[in-house]
Motif scaffolding. Sequence first.
Motif, PDB file in Angstrom:
ATOM      1  N   LEU A   8     -62.301  18.229  -3.345  1.00 11.73           N
ATOM      2  CA  LEU A   8     -60.847  18.415  -3.313  1.00 11.73           C
ATOM      3  C   LEU A   8     -60.427  19.287  -2.133  1.00 11.73           C
ATOM      4  O   LEU A   8     -59.452  18.990  -1.441  1.00 11.73           O
ATOM      5  CB  LEU A   8     -60.352  19.033  -4.618  1.00 11.73           C
ATOM      6  CG  LEU A   8     -60.278  18.131  -5.841  1.00 11.73           C
ATOM      7  CD1 LEU A   8     -59.796  18.927  -7.050  1.00 11.73           C
ATOM      8  CD2 LEU A   8     -59.350  16.953  -5.593  1.00 11.73           C
ATOM      9  N   ILE A   9     -61.183  20.341  -1.900  1.00 11.05           N
ATOM     10  CA  ILE A   9     -60.890  21.203  -0.759  1.00 11.05           C
ATOM     11  C   ILE A   9     -61.045  20.418   0.538  1.00 11.05           C
ATOM     12  O   ILE A   9     -60.223  20.521   1.448  1.00 11.05           O
ATOM     13  CB  ILE A   9     -61.806  22.449  -0.760  1.00 11.05           C
ATOM     14  CG1 ILE A   9     -61.424  23.370  -1.914  1.00 11.05           C
ATOM     15  CG2 ILE A   9     -61.716  23.200   0.566  1.00 11.05           C
ATOM     16  CD1 ILE A   9     -62.392  24.504  -2.123  1.00 11.05           C
ATOM     17  N   GLY A  10     -62.099  19.609   0.620  1.00 12.94           N
ATOM     18  CA  GLY A  10     -62.326  18.794   1.819  1.00 12.94           C
ATOM     19  C   GLY A  10     -61.157  17.886   2.127  1.00 12.94           C
ATOM     20  O   GLY A  10     -60.697  17.811   3.273  1.00 12.94           O
ATOM     21  N   PHE A  11     -60.648  17.198   1.114  1.00 15.70           N
ATOM     22  CA  PHE A  11     -59.508  16.304   1.344  1.00 15.70           C
ATOM     23  C   PHE A  11     -58.223  17.088   1.604  1.00 15.70           C
ATOM     24  O   PHE A  11     -57.407  16.686   2.425  1.00 15.70           O
ATOM     25  CB  PHE A  11     -59.341  15.319   0.184  1.00 15.70           C
ATOM     26  CG  PHE A  11     -60.259  14.144   0.309  1.00 15.70           C
ATOM     27  CD1 PHE A  11     -60.068  13.187   1.296  1.00 15.70           C
ATOM     28  CD2 PHE A  11     -61.336  13.994  -0.548  1.00 15.70           C
ATOM     29  CE1 PHE A  11     -60.924  12.109   1.435  1.00 15.70           C
ATOM     30  CE2 PHE A  11     -62.202  12.918  -0.413  1.00 15.70           C
ATOM     31  CZ  PHE A  11     -61.998  11.970   0.574  1.00 15.70           C
ATOM     32  N   ALA A  12     -58.056  18.210   0.929  1.00 11.59           N
ATOM     33  CA  ALA A  12     -56.866  19.023   1.186  1.00 11.59           C
ATOM     34  C   ALA A  12     -56.853  19.528   2.621  1.00 11.59           C
ATOM     35  O   ALA A  12     -55.810  19.545   3.285  1.00 11.59           O
ATOM     36  CB  ALA A  12     -56.812  20.200   0.208  1.00 11.59           C
ATOM     37  N   MET A  13     -58.025  19.938   3.122  1.00  9.28           N
ATOM     38  CA  MET A  13     -58.112  20.442   4.491  1.00  9.28           C
ATOM     39  C   MET A  13     -57.892  19.351   5.527  1.00  9.28           C
ATOM     40  O   MET A  13     -57.492  19.621   6.649  1.00  9.28           O
ATOM     41  CB  MET A  13     -59.475  21.096   4.742  1.00  9.28           C
ATOM     42  CG  MET A  13     -59.737  22.361   3.962  1.00  9.28           C
ATOM     43  SD  MET A  13     -58.592  23.698   4.361  1.00  9.28           S
ATOM     44  CE  MET A  13     -57.323  23.463   3.125  1.00  9.28           C
ATOM     45  N   SER A  14     -58.150  18.094   5.162  1.00  9.31           N
ATOM     46  CA  SER A  14     -58.040  17.006   6.132  1.00  9.31           C
ATOM     47  C   SER A  14     -56.658  16.362   6.180  1.00  9.31           C
ATOM     48  O   SER A  14     -56.397  15.541   7.054  1.00  9.31           O
ATOM     49  CB  SER A  14     -59.093  15.933   5.839  1.00  9.31           C
ATOM     50  OG  SER A  14     -58.845  15.313   4.596  1.00  9.31           O
ATOM     51  N   THR A  15     -55.747  16.735   5.283  1.00  7.65           N
ATOM     52  CA  THR A  15     -54.443  16.066   5.264  1.00  7.65           C
ATOM     53  C   THR A  15     -53.598  16.397   6.498  1.00  7.65           C
ATOM     54  O   THR A  15     -52.911  15.522   7.025  1.00  7.65           O
ATOM     55  CB  THR A  15     -53.655  16.414   3.986  1.00  7.65           C
ATOM     56  OG1 THR A  15     -53.558  17.835   3.872  1.00  7.65           O
ATOM     57  CG2 THR A  15     -54.329  15.844   2.749  1.00  7.65           C
ATOM     58  N   ASP A  16     -53.657  17.644   6.962  1.00  7.98           N
ATOM     59  CA  ASP A  16     -52.919  18.000   8.177  1.00  7.98           C
ATOM     60  C   ASP A  16     -53.445  17.208   9.366  1.00  7.98           C
ATOM     61  O   ASP A  16     -52.670  16.692  10.179  1.00  7.98           O
ATOM     62  CB  ASP A  16     -53.057  19.498   8.479  1.00  7.98           C
ATOM     63  CG  ASP A  16     -52.405  20.368   7.422  1.00  7.98           C
ATOM     64  OD1 ASP A  16     -51.625  19.842   6.614  1.00  7.98           O
ATOM     65  OD2 ASP A  16     -52.679  21.579   7.409  1.00  7.98           O
ATOM     66  N   ALA A  17     -54.766  17.114   9.466  1.00  5.55           N
ATOM     67  CA  ALA A  17     -55.381  16.369  10.565  1.00  5.55           C
ATOM     68  C   ALA A  17     -55.030  14.890  10.463  1.00  5.55           C
ATOM     69  O   ALA A  17     -54.806  14.226  11.475  1.00  5.55           O
ATOM     70  CB  ALA A  17     -56.894  16.565  10.550  1.00  5.55           C
ATOM     71  N   PHE A  18     -54.959  14.354   9.240  1.00  5.65           N
ATOM     72  CA  PHE A  18     -54.592  12.952   9.034  1.00  5.65           C
ATOM     73  C   PHE A  18     -53.179  12.681   9.544  1.00  5.65           C
ATOM     74  O   PHE A  18     -52.938  11.715  10.265  1.00  5.65           O
ATOM     75  CB  PHE A  18     -54.699  12.611   7.543  1.00  5.65           C
ATOM     76  CG  PHE A  18     -54.234  11.224   7.188  1.00  5.65           C
ATOM     77  CD1 PHE A  18     -54.953  10.111   7.585  1.00  5.65           C
ATOM     78  CD2 PHE A  18     -53.074  11.042   6.453  1.00  5.65           C
ATOM     79  CE1 PHE A  18     -54.529   8.829   7.250  1.00  5.65           C
ATOM     80  CE2 PHE A  18     -52.640   9.769   6.109  1.00  5.65           C
ATOM     81  CZ  PHE A  18     -53.374   8.660   6.507  1.00  5.65           C
ATOM     82  N   ALA A  19     -52.245  13.557   9.182  1.00  7.02           N
ATOM     83  CA  ALA A  19     -50.864  13.382   9.638  1.00  7.02           C
ATOM     84  C   ALA A  19     -50.774  13.469  11.160  1.00  7.02           C
ATOM     85  O   ALA A  19     -50.080  12.676  11.808  1.00  7.02           O
ATOM     86  CB  ALA A  19     -49.963  14.436   8.992  1.00  7.02           C
ATOM     87  N   ALA A  20     -51.489  14.431  11.742  1.00  2.07           N
ATOM     88  CA  ALA A  20     -51.487  14.568  13.197  1.00  2.07           C
ATOM     89  C   ALA A  20     -52.125  13.345  13.848  1.00  2.07           C
ATOM     90  O   ALA A  20     -51.665  12.877  14.902  1.00  2.07           O
ATOM     91  CB  ALA A  20     -52.229  15.833  13.611  1.00  2.07           C
ATOM     92  N   ALA A  21     -53.164  12.782  13.225  1.00  4.61           N
ATOM     93  CA  ALA A  21     -53.838  11.605  13.767  1.00  4.61           C
ATOM     94  C   ALA A  21     -52.925  10.384  13.752  1.00  4.61           C
ATOM     95  O   ALA A  21     -52.960   9.558  14.671  1.00  4.61           O
ATOM     96  CB  ALA A  21     -55.112  11.315  12.979  1.00  4.61           C
ATOM     97  N   ILE A  22     -52.101  10.257  12.725  1.00  2.00           N
ATOM     98  CA  ILE A  22     -51.136   9.158  12.701  1.00  2.00           C
ATOM     99  C   ILE A  22     -50.199   9.276  13.901  1.00  2.00           C
ATOM    100  O   ILE A  22     -49.925   8.303  14.603  1.00  2.00           O
ATOM    101  CB  ILE A  22     -50.344   9.135  11.382  1.00  2.00           C
ATOM    102  CG1 ILE A  22     -51.255   8.733  10.227  1.00  2.00           C
ATOM    103  CG2 ILE A  22     -49.148   8.184  11.474  1.00  2.00           C
ATOM    104  CD1 ILE A  22     -50.606   8.800   8.872  1.00  2.00           C
ATOM    105  N   GLY A  23     -49.728  10.498  14.152  1.00  2.00           N
ATOM    106  CA  GLY A  23     -48.864  10.718  15.307  1.00  2.00           C
ATOM    107  C   GLY A  23     -49.574  10.416  16.614  1.00  2.00           C
ATOM    108  O   GLY A  23     -49.016   9.779  17.505  1.00  2.00           O
ATOM    109  N   LYS A  24     -50.823  10.861  16.742  1.00  2.00           N
ATOM    110  CA  LYS A  24     -51.596  10.590  17.957  1.00  2.00           C
ATOM    111  C   LYS A  24     -51.819   9.090  18.128  1.00  2.00           C
ATOM    112  O   LYS A  24     -51.659   8.543  19.214  1.00  2.00           O
ATOM    113  CB  LYS A  24     -52.955  11.298  17.893  1.00  2.00           C
ATOM    114  CG  LYS A  24     -52.889  12.771  18.110  1.00  2.00           C
ATOM    115  CD  LYS A  24     -52.751  13.077  19.584  1.00  2.00           C
ATOM    116  CE  LYS A  24     -52.862  14.566  19.832  1.00  2.00           C
ATOM    117  NZ  LYS A  24     -52.573  14.878  21.231  1.00  2.00           N
TER     118      LYS A  24
END
Length: 195
Positions: A8-24
């Motif tokens: 759960l921590i792993g996925f929570a930590m990756s959500t910001d990066a996921f959103a930024a990756a969509i933008g990239k």
Amino acid sequence: MSFFSILLIGFAMSTDAFAAAIGKGAAMHRPRLAEALRAGAIFGVIEGLTPVVGWALGLAAAAYVTRWDHWIAFVLLSLLGARMIRAGMRHDIGPPRHEGGHGLWSLVTTGFATSIDAMAIGVSLAFIDVNIALVATVIGICTFVMVTAGILLGRVLGTIAGRRAEVVGGLVLIAVGSLILYEHLSGRGPVALLQ
């Protein structure tokens, strides 16, 4: 701490990066799978290392790191977002560019900005009995998967939106930074998963 909690921590930590990756991904001109995997690897390594750094810092400087982490992430993401918006506004005709703000330095900077909260998690983990190597590995793998998927999803959005996708990507980065700031100031951040 159970493996499910670590996941759960792993996925929570990756959500910001996921959103930024969509933008990239939206701002890039039809990114290929190899580019998405490269971005995923860069983000994953950075996101996996920062909790270890935070864990090490937690023994000596917990108050300083947790007090300023959200401000650092907010400023870095806002500056990167503003740069993307400016570039998108200057080039409002034609497809998005592949070059410019999507090179190694830009990915590393964005990866670091979205991983600041993982450093704070590392600080928190310094005070409980946990295998930091396992936590860092899980966070890195989750981030790798999420960023790779985000870049490819952004590709679809990029072909639909054209050059304006760079503006949207910049707005997403600023929104992610603002969300990090809000979560930390309101006490609703991912640290709640530990409690």
